[in-house]
Design a protein around this motif. Structure first.
Motif, PDB file in Angstrom:
ATOM      1  N   LEU A 156     -12.508 -24.454   2.354  1.00 47.08           N
ATOM      2  CA  LEU A 156     -12.064 -25.813   2.713  1.00 47.08           C
ATOM      3  C   LEU A 156     -11.013 -25.735   3.990  1.00 47.08           C
ATOM      4  N   ILE A 157     -10.318 -24.528   4.120  1.00 46.77           N
ATOM      5  CA  ILE A 157      -9.196 -24.612   5.373  1.00 46.77           C
ATOM      6  C   ILE A 157      -9.580 -23.204   5.905  1.00 46.77           C
ATOM      7  N   HIS A 158     -10.266 -22.433   5.732  1.00 42.91           N
ATOM      8  CA  HIS A 158     -10.105 -21.026   6.478  1.00 42.91           C
ATOM      9  C   HIS A 158     -11.417 -20.444   6.546  1.00 42.91           C
ATOM     10  N   THR A 159     -11.653 -19.374   7.663  1.00 41.20           N
ATOM     11  CA  THR A 159     -12.908 -18.696   7.945  1.00 41.20           C
ATOM     12  C   THR A 159     -12.436 -17.275   8.095  1.00 41.20           C
ATOM     13  N   ASP A 160     -13.596 -16.531   7.875  1.00 41.23           N
ATOM     14  CA  ASP A 160     -13.339 -15.126   8.251  1.00 41.23           C
ATOM     15  C   ASP A 160     -14.632 -14.741   8.762  1.00 41.23           C
ATOM     16  N   VAL A 161     -14.643 -13.379   9.453  1.00 43.82           N
ATOM     17  CA  VAL A 161     -15.938 -12.796   9.681  1.00 43.82           C
ATOM     18  C   VAL A 161     -16.080 -11.586   8.913  1.00 43.82           C
ATOM     19  N   ALA A 162     -17.327 -11.485   8.671  1.00 39.51           N
ATOM     20  CA  ALA A 162     -17.815 -10.224   7.801  1.00 39.51           C
ATOM     21  C   ALA A 162     -18.570  -9.390   8.644  1.00 39.51           C
ATOM     22  N   ILE A 163     -18.240  -8.060   8.503  1.00 40.24           N
ATOM     23  CA  ILE A 163     -19.165  -7.013   9.284  1.00 40.24           C
ATOM     24  C   ILE A 163     -19.531  -5.849   8.362  1.00 40.24           C
ATOM     25  N   PRO A 164     -20.847  -5.610   8.489  1.00 43.91           N
ATOM     26  CA  PRO A 164     -21.369  -4.601   7.293  1.00 43.91           C
ATOM     27  C   PRO A 164     -20.577  -3.255   7.791  1.00 43.91           C
ATOM     28  N   VAL A 165     -20.163  -2.535   6.855  1.00 45.03           N
ATOM     29  CA  VAL A 165     -19.774  -1.147   6.973  1.00 45.03           C
ATOM     30  C   VAL A 165     -20.651  -0.029   7.153  1.00 45.03           C
TER      31      VAL A 165
END
Length: 234
Positions: free
Chosen positions: A49-58
């Motif tokens: 609801l308030i926050h976003t992240d970026v996900a990158i494959p390892v």
């Protein structure tokens, strides 16, 4: 007096809503150049609801470029490490509020005014469940490289090395690092995510301070032909 204050509050709320609408509709970013190479590098945008992240494959490249995470006892080299999840935010709120039950007045006040910033880094084996992507994209090599450089440059460094916040984490698979830039209610976690995505070659809205506004802007200003990233991490 109360009537005047009520009118001012209503007027302020309307102005804020107009700013949100314009911030979503007005495009920002150059977008992807044509014939920039095959789009084979998956990334995902995670959000609540308030926050976003970026996900990158390892993979081997990520393990080498972010090798300092293993030095900080984050399990980047674990056989089941599949995703590197990174988010930017205000130090006080981010580090002191792992759950809503931990909410306190001072971190909230600092997040509404000004605070130093941190990067939260987490190693995950999968993105399903609560962390399922709200959007995912495949990038070409140039966009992927710009995204990685943006993330690397967001770490504040001392003597060339990122600065770990000792003892600040939510669990064994995550940690906090000092970050560049100052956090405030106008330039927050979701505007950082938007800036990262623009570096990757996506268009966002001009101002997207909420996860919902970022999601709407991404859908509005980018083609839907992007293949989704693998959400299972397998």
């Amino acid at each position: 007096m109360m009537r005047t204050l009520s009118r001012l509050a209503i007027a302020g709320g309307l102005v804020f809503l107009v700013c949100l609408a314009v911030g979503v509709v007005a495009p920002r970013g150059a977008g992807r150049p044509e014939a920039a190479g095959p789009a084979v590098y998956p990334v995902a945008v995670l959000g609540n609801l308030i926050h976003t992240d970026v996900a990158i494959p390892v993979d081997a490249e990520i393990a080498a470029r972010f090798g300092f995470l293993a030095d900080a006892n984050l399990p980047l080299n674990h056989p089941h490490a599949r995703w590197l999840v990174i988010g930017w935010g205000g130090r006080s709120f981010y580090t002191e509020t792992p759950t809503w039950a931990d909410l306190k007045p001072m971190p909230v006040l600092r997040s509404l005014t000004r605070d130093s910033s941190v990067l939260h880094v987490e190693i995950r084996s999968r993105l399903a469940g609560d962390g399922a992507p709200m959007r995912s994209y495949n990038l070409d090599r140039a966009g992927y490289e710009r995204l990685l450089r943006f993330v690397e440059q967001s770490f504040r460094r001392d003597g060339g090395s990122p600065v770990l916040l000792a003892g600040a984490s939510y669990g064994p698979d995550d940690g906090f690092f000092e970050a560049t830039g100052a956090f405030n209610m106008l330039a927050g976690c979701n505007t950082w995510t938007a800036a990262a995505l623009r570096e990757a070659g996506l268009r966002t809205g001009w101002w997207t301070p909420l996860p919902a506004t970022l999601r709407w802007a991404l859908d509005l200003h980018n083609a839907r032909a992007d293949r989704p990233a693998d959400q299972s991490g397998k």
